[in-house]
Design a protein around this motif. Structure first.
Motif, short mmCIF file in Angstrom:
data_model
loop_
_atom_site.label_atom_id
_atom_site.label_comp_id
_atom_site.label_asym_id
_atom_site.label_seq_id
_atom_site.Cartn_x
_atom_site.Cartn_y
_atom_site.Cartn_z
N CYS A 121 -4.88 7.52 -3.21
CA CYS A 121 -4.96 6.06 -3.27
C CYS A 121 -6.40 5.59 -3.46
O CYS A 121 -6.67 4.75 -4.33
CB CYS A 121 -4.39 5.50 -1.97
N SER A 122 -7.31 6.13 -2.68
CA SER A 122 -8.67 5.55 -2.63
C SER A 122 -9.65 6.23 -3.58
O SER A 122 -10.69 5.65 -3.90
CB SER A 122 -9.22 5.61 -1.20
N THR A 123 -9.33 7.42 -4.07
CA THR A 123 -10.24 8.11 -4.99
C THR A 123 -9.60 8.33 -6.36
O THR A 123 -10.12 7.87 -7.38
CB THR A 123 -10.72 9.45 -4.39
N GLU A 158 0.84 -1.21 0.00
CA GLU A 158 0.00 0.00 0.00
C GLU A 158 0.88 1.26 0.00
O GLU A 158 1.59 1.55 0.97
CB GLU A 158 -0.96 0.04 1.19
N THR A 160 -14.33 11.72 -14.14
CA THR A 160 -14.00 11.48 -12.73
C THR A 160 -12.57 11.90 -12.41
O THR A 160 -12.31 12.44 -11.33
CB THR A 160 -14.20 9.99 -12.36
N SER A 170 -4.00 9.34 1.10
CA SER A 170 -5.14 8.44 1.14
C SER A 170 -6.15 8.80 0.04
O SER A 170 -6.74 7.91 -0.60
CB SER A 170 -5.80 8.50 2.51
N TYR A 171 -6.34 10.08 -0.20
CA TYR A 171 -7.24 10.50 -1.27
C TYR A 171 -6.71 10.06 -2.63
O TYR A 171 -7.47 9.55 -3.46
CB TYR A 171 -7.41 12.03 -1.23
N GLN A 228 -1.09 12.35 5.33
CA GLN A 228 -1.75 11.06 5.19
C GLN A 228 -3.09 11.19 4.47
O GLN A 228 -3.46 10.33 3.66
CB GLN A 228 -2.00 10.44 6.57
N ALA A 229 -3.81 12.27 4.75
CA ALA A 229 -5.11 12.48 4.10
C ALA A 229 -4.92 12.69 2.61
O ALA A 229 -5.69 12.17 1.79
CB ALA A 229 -5.82 13.67 4.73
N PRO A 263 0.46 4.55 0.49
CA PRO A 263 0.53 5.49 1.61
C PRO A 263 1.33 4.95 2.80
O PRO A 263 2.04 5.71 3.47
CB PRO A 263 -0.95 5.68 2.00
N ALA A 264 1.24 3.65 3.04
CA ALA A 264 1.98 3.04 4.15
C ALA A 264 3.48 3.00 3.86
O ALA A 264 4.31 3.29 4.74
CB ALA A 264 1.45 1.64 4.43
N VAL A 277 -8.31 5.05 -7.92
CA VAL A 277 -9.48 4.21 -8.21
C VAL A 277 -10.24 4.74 -9.43
O VAL A 277 -10.68 3.97 -10.29
CB VAL A 277 -10.40 4.12 -6.97
N HIS A 289 -10.60 2.53 -13.39
CA HIS A 289 -11.80 2.12 -14.13
C HIS A 289 -11.58 2.15 -15.64
O HIS A 289 -12.42 1.63 -16.38
CB HIS A 289 -13.00 2.98 -13.73
#
Lengths: 208, 208
Positions: free
Chosen positions: A101-103, A64, A134, A98-99, A94-95, A66-67, A106, A110
């Protein structure tokens, strides 16, 4: 000695940049995605997720982005790659990661990897059509609200800059009108000029 | 005083659990998702992403569950909610939380929120059909490879436990055969019995 498992054109570049900026002793192992090496038995023992990046340390494997980025910053504090003594500023870093990575990542996925979430060809085509929208929306939020400038956290360079650079390289391929994201473009140009980023790009291609 | 913006049934529960476990002074503000309050002008000034959770601190706003969880652990170190003095163990915690955020939560979101990534009704239906498969696969990885037991990190309870509990509550709704995930079920039962978790659930409903 650290070992980072990578593949060209993936988000593993962000971890390579962090290792280079940190001056960390490491070797990069390039997986052959075309041959499906990331899903093979040997690599599954490294990372059961079958993805990159994975960082092998003397304590075990980390995955991962961010980690891994936070780990590199903490393991090589002299490089000053994260605000380690300030929980609020560290959480902002981290925020941001994380954004991405996860938004953002992602949204991008797609286009090439829609089959993770749907089966029909018509669905995959539908997903692909929506990626410019997106990716533009999520990067617009970065441009307007989160990239403080000149670096992500402001005056202070951090591991977040290499992560933004990595995902920012996908924008044209994702159909984003990059001219409308001038602050991200400027950031990208300044990142590309950094020696550590150039070394990371060479390592990504197995030329490290 | 911290303020956490929440909505019932969302991942904001993980941050509520962390705040309760930390004994942090906070208030929860419940948004009315049915009325679209998270997309309204007032909340956009708190969190331009239009999502929960968001944590208002005296220094500013924090978003993204992994970042908020790490912040609570760092801001209230006496609660022992993260291995703060061990960069490798802290990175394992971050990797776990990042996986929940960027893979497990994203898999789940393709059931209620597929319109983030596609437009056609047939695509949304296709995505919904696949959620039992993707949620089972990603939680199977947690069950087999990452939940050390009895807690996520092993003997040590951490903010990751509340996050796993939060997403684990969605499994039945996502069509996962939970009987095949006995370790996650056992973890969920032990979590549900914790007083801090019960207080967090009350706060989630505006009864805090």
């Amino acid at each position: 000695m650290l070992t980072l498992y990578v593949a060209p054109g993936t988000c593993a570049l962000a971890s390579l940049i962090a290792l280079e900026e940190a001056g960390a002793p490491y070797r990069a192992v390039k997986l052959d995605f075309a041959a499906g090496e990331q899903r093979g038995e040997a690599y599954r023992r490294v990372n059961p997720k079958g993805r990159v990046p994975a960082l092998a340390t003397e304590r075990g494997i980390l995955t991962e982005t961010p980690a891994i980025l936070a780990y590199v910053a903490q393991a090589f504090p002299a490089a000053g790659l994260a605000p380690l003594d300030d929980p609020f500023a560290f959480a902002e870093l981290q925020a941001f990661n994380s954004y991405l990575c996860s938004t953002v990542h992602v949204n991008h996925a797609h286009r090439p990897r829609g089959s993770r979430w749907a089966d029909e060809e018509t669905s995959l085509a539908d997903m692909k059509r929506k990626v410019p929208e997106t990716m533009t929306a999520s990067m617009r939020l970065v441009e307007d609200d989160y990239l403080k400038g000149p670096w992500v956290l402001g005056e202070r360079y951090s591991v977040a800059d290499g992560y933004l650079f990595t995902l920012g390289n996908w924008l044209e391929g994702d159909g984003v009108e990059v001219g409308r994201l001038p602050r991200i473009l400027d950031h990208r140009a300044r990142m590309a000029a950094r020696p550590a980023v150039q070394r990371a790009r060479a390592a990504e291609q197995g030329k490290g």
